[in-house]
Design a protein around this motif. Sequence first.
Motif, mmCIF file in Angstrom:
data_model
loop_
_atom_site.group_PDB
_atom_site.id
_atom_site.type_symbol
_atom_site.label_atom_id
_atom_site.label_comp_id
_atom_site.label_asym_id
_atom_site.label_seq_id
_atom_site.Cartn_x
_atom_site.Cartn_y
_atom_site.Cartn_z
ATOM 1 N N ARG A 117 0.830 -1.202 0.000
ATOM 2 C CA ARG A 117 0.000 0.000 0.000
ATOM 3 C C ARG A 117 0.866 1.254 0.000
ATOM 4 N NH1 ARG A 117 -4.546 1.721 4.538
ATOM 5 N NH2 ARG A 117 -5.443 3.480 3.361
ATOM 6 N N VAL A 120 -0.341 6.558 1.719
ATOM 7 C CA VAL A 120 -0.960 6.623 3.038
ATOM 8 C C VAL A 120 -0.489 7.863 3.782
ATOM 9 C CG1 VAL A 120 -1.247 5.430 5.236
ATOM 10 C CG2 VAL A 120 -1.065 4.106 3.125
ATOM 11 N N TYR A 144 -9.005 5.832 1.122
ATOM 12 C CA TYR A 144 -8.277 5.425 -0.069
ATOM 13 C C TYR A 144 -7.209 4.376 0.260
ATOM 14 C CZ TYR A 144 -10.387 9.671 -1.956
ATOM 15 O OH TYR A 144 -11.274 10.635 -2.354
ATOM 16 N N ARG A 145 -7.237 3.282 -0.477
ATOM 17 C CA ARG A 145 -6.211 2.231 -0.362
ATOM 18 C C ARG A 145 -5.629 2.024 -1.767
ATOM 19 N NH1 ARG A 145 -6.860 -2.641 0.768
ATOM 20 N NH2 ARG A 145 -5.163 -2.936 2.257
ATOM 21 N N TYR A 146 -4.503 2.663 -1.991
ATOM 22 C CA TYR A 146 -3.855 2.666 -3.302
ATOM 23 C C TYR A 146 -2.581 1.833 -3.202
ATOM 24 C CZ TYR A 146 -1.965 4.677 -7.665
ATOM 25 O OH TYR A 146 -1.472 4.862 -8.942
ATOM 26 N N CYS A 147 -2.404 0.897 -4.123
ATOM 27 C CA CYS A 147 -1.237 0.016 -4.057
ATOM 28 C C CYS A 147 -0.248 0.307 -5.169
ATOM 29 C CB CYS A 147 -1.652 -1.452 -4.107
ATOM 30 S SG CYS A 147 -2.341 -1.994 -5.685
ATOM 31 N N ASN A 188 -5.770 0.173 -9.629
ATOM 32 C CA ASN A 188 -6.327 0.748 -8.415
ATOM 33 C C ASN A 188 -7.742 1.261 -8.633
ATOM 34 O OD1 ASN A 188 -4.441 0.970 -5.918
ATOM 35 N ND2 ASN A 188 -3.088 1.262 -7.676
ATOM 36 N N GLY A 193 -9.209 -0.514 -3.661
ATOM 37 C CA GLY A 193 -8.761 -0.894 -2.329
ATOM 38 C C GLY A 193 -8.927 -2.349 -1.966
ATOM 39 N N SER A 197 -2.604 -6.567 1.674
ATOM 40 C CA SER A 197 -1.451 -5.685 1.834
ATOM 41 C C SER A 197 -0.162 -6.482 2.037
ATOM 42 C CB SER A 197 -1.653 -4.752 3.032
ATOM 43 O OG SER A 197 -2.679 -3.812 2.761
#
Length: 265
Positions: A117, A120, A144-147, A188, A193, A197
């Motif tokens: 991730r 953050v 928001y969970r962006y990888c 994404n 999300g 992780s």
Amino acid sequence: MLISALFVADAVRTHAKTATPFDIVIVTDDAAATETDRQWMAAKGIRHEIIDFEPLRDITISLGRLTTATLVKLLLPEIFSQRYERILYLDTDLTIHADVTPLFALDLGGHAIAAQRRGVVFPTTKEQNIGEAHFAELGMSRPYRYCNTGVICIDVAAWNRAGLTGRTLDYVRRNPKLCLLPDEDSLNAVLDGQFASLSPVWNMLPRRGGYMAAHAFIEPAIVHYAGMDKPWKRFGRDKPLLPDPQAYRLYRAFLAHSPWPDWLH
């Protein structure tokens, strides 16, 4: 850039603690590898797969330093669906420092991918506002969970059940200007999300700026030189005045006993 792919593949091979329990595969189009490259891969037990880039030819890449090759990772679960249950995708701007075998046994919790991730913590409020505005434009929802897609552990069946290849490529085609990082932004946007992780151990940015402290207590298995700060460059844009020479030295050692001893410059 095939030399960097060969460097990563060889590092994965040499860090495996036992006889490599997985295939190491480099994928290219039909023009990328020379006969010398192919002979070297065969001697090292590295597979070379030629794939058709044609499904990507109509996609516009907005960021000048990237090519359609950055989207190839989105094709792999469909191409190899009959051969592999899990794929560990690795970008070529990495340095490998430990055995990656444990990632093949990682519990993905039903998700199609595991990835590290990012986005953050932002260094300034301005950068946070810019980042979050971009996430919102992609259609993502809070929180928001962006990888990052430089290291992705893929459950092939789950990926294909979700139709992620077609959905991500369709998103890039419809939103070329929005997808500055076409593989990462599209994935994404589609996943929003929904991914497992990965620990930063498996995808750590180099020993720079705010990541100096992280390196003090985390010994990364994989270091990712994202952006312009590439491991094969001794000096250059986005590198500090006195850069950590570790990655460059690894390249120098690799190339010294290879068919390409003068590749670094």
